[in-house]
Write an enzyme that holds these catalytic residues in place. Structure first.
Site, mmCIF file in Angstrom:
data_model
loop_
_atom_site.group_PDB
_atom_site.id
_atom_site.type_symbol
_atom_site.label_atom_id
_atom_site.label_comp_id
_atom_site.label_asym_id
_atom_site.label_seq_id
_atom_site.Cartn_x
_atom_site.Cartn_y
_atom_site.Cartn_z
ATOM 1 N N PHE A 6 33.491 36.906 46.100
ATOM 2 C CA PHE A 6 32.140 37.352 46.430
ATOM 3 C C PHE A 6 31.286 36.281 47.102
ATOM 4 O O PHE A 6 30.268 36.602 47.708
ATOM 5 C CB PHE A 6 31.410 37.912 45.200
ATOM 6 C CG PHE A 6 32.050 39.135 44.622
ATOM 7 C CD1 PHE A 6 31.931 40.363 45.256
ATOM 8 C CD2 PHE A 6 32.801 39.059 43.466
ATOM 9 C CE1 PHE A 6 32.543 41.501 44.732
ATOM 10 C CE2 PHE A 6 33.426 40.191 42.933
ATOM 11 C CZ PHE A 6 33.287 41.409 43.561
ATOM 12 N N HIS A 30 32.026 49.083 41.475
ATOM 13 C CA HIS A 30 31.995 47.919 42.360
ATOM 14 C C HIS A 30 30.619 47.812 43.023
ATOM 15 O O HIS A 30 29.963 48.819 43.276
ATOM 16 C CB HIS A 30 33.089 48.091 43.428
ATOM 17 C CG HIS A 30 33.402 46.844 44.185
ATOM 18 N ND1 HIS A 30 32.655 46.427 45.256
ATOM 19 C CD2 HIS A 30 34.396 45.931 44.031
ATOM 20 C CE1 HIS A 30 33.179 45.304 45.734
ATOM 21 N NE2 HIS A 30 34.233 44.987 45.008
ATOM 22 N N TYR A 37 36.926 37.695 52.255
ATOM 23 C CA TYR A 37 36.286 38.272 53.443
ATOM 24 C C TYR A 37 37.128 37.928 54.667
ATOM 25 O O TYR A 37 37.567 36.788 54.816
ATOM 26 C CB TYR A 37 34.881 37.694 53.634
ATOM 27 C CG TYR A 37 33.931 37.973 52.500
ATOM 28 C CD1 TYR A 37 33.490 39.266 52.221
ATOM 29 C CD2 TYR A 37 33.437 36.929 51.710
ATOM 30 C CE1 TYR A 37 32.594 39.514 51.186
ATOM 31 C CE2 TYR A 37 32.541 37.169 50.675
ATOM 32 C CZ TYR A 37 32.128 38.457 50.416
ATOM 33 O OH TYR A 37 31.247 38.689 49.391
ATOM 34 N N ASP A 93 39.906 40.922 47.788
ATOM 35 C CA ASP A 93 40.445 40.150 48.906
ATOM 36 C C ASP A 93 39.365 39.223 49.439
ATOM 37 O O ASP A 93 38.182 39.531 49.336
ATOM 38 C CB ASP A 93 40.871 41.060 50.062
ATOM 39 C CG ASP A 93 41.906 42.082 49.646
ATOM 40 O OD1 ASP A 93 41.555 43.275 49.639
ATOM 41 O OD2 ASP A 93 43.023 41.691 49.314
#
Length: 260
Positions: free
Chosen positions: A113, A221, A102, A100
């Site tokens: 990212f 992750h 931020y 998703d």
């Protein structure tokens, strides 16, 4: 853990309303895929692969507009929502999948990212990516989180879900964005190599069956909650370049400029 949950570990002191989703700009895909292509939000090379989800894009735009009219602040800014598809499909040689955007205003830029260059401190997942980058290929981590230098080399930084409500991690997972991004991944897989996909965490790894027959790197992750359980030491950057070389493709220069 999603990119969005990094909001727990980051702070943005930027004033509101600076291209961060607070303005009333129209959704470039509200009139469908063709309109998004015409405005430059989507490169024409993505149109065949995304054509099956044209109706989905329209319905998502309608829902986003209804939510915005009801007072929800939606991130990222409308012109950045489809940013991952603004570069040619044929240029993509590496896929990095996030979850998703931020949920902190001023952070999301439409690339998984990545954050706007002004954001300090960096989200913890991104800081961990930089740590592994330095350990893997010796690249000096920059102070900023602008990853456009990777995107310019054919690295597709794609979230599974492309919008989020401000301050509400995962709040748009039920809108149907996964159908859109799944179609994009299917288009890449159908195109074939050179292609290396980097799938961090279980949510990203759910795409592995769709990428069967192409090179895939998986690990935990990079979030603070899981990075020590298999992300650190996984060497995704050098392994990607080795796999690209095996496909006759040029490596990615993973170094990032000190200032964007």
């Amino acid at each position: 853990m999603s990119d969005a949950q990094d909001a727990l570990f980051s702070f943005d002191g930027r004033p509101d309303g600076l291209g961060d989703g607070s303005d009333p700009a129209p959704w470039p895909f509200a009139a469908g895929l063709e309109a998004a292509v015409q405005t430059g939000a989507v490169h024409p090379s993505w149109a065949p692969g995304l054509a099956p989800v044209d109706g989905r894009l329209r319905s998502i735009a309608a829902e986003l507009e209804a939510r915005r009219a009801a007072g929800e602040r939606i991130l990222p800014a409308p012109e950045r929502v489809l940013r991952a598809f603004s570069a040619p499909l044929d240029r993509v040689k590496v896929l990095i999948v996030g979850q998703d955007p931020y949920p902190t205003p001023g952070h999301p830029v439409g690339l998984s990212f990545a954050v706007d260059a002004h954001v300090r401190p960096l989200p913890r997942s991104l800081a961990n990516i930089y740590r592994e980058l330095a350990d893997d290929v010796g690249a000096e981590p920059p102070a900023h989180g602008d990853l456009s230098a990777w995107a310019d080399q054919g690295v597709l930084l794609l979230n599974r879900v492309l919008t989020v409500g401000a301050g509400e991690s995962g709040s748009h997972r039920g809108l149907g964005w996964q159908k859109v991004t799944d179609a994009a991944v299917a288009a890449l897989a159908a195109r074939g190599g050179p292609l290396v996909s980097i799938l961090w965490g279980r949510d990203a790894q759910a795409l592995a069956p769709a990428l069967e027959g192409t090179a895939v790197i998986t690990s935990a992750h990079p979030s603070p909650l899981s990075a020590s359980r298999g992300f650190f030491g996984s060497r995704p950057f050098s392994r990607t370049n080795d796999l690209l070389a095996g496909q006759g493709a040029a490596p990615v220069d993973w170094r990032l400029p000190a200032a964007p």
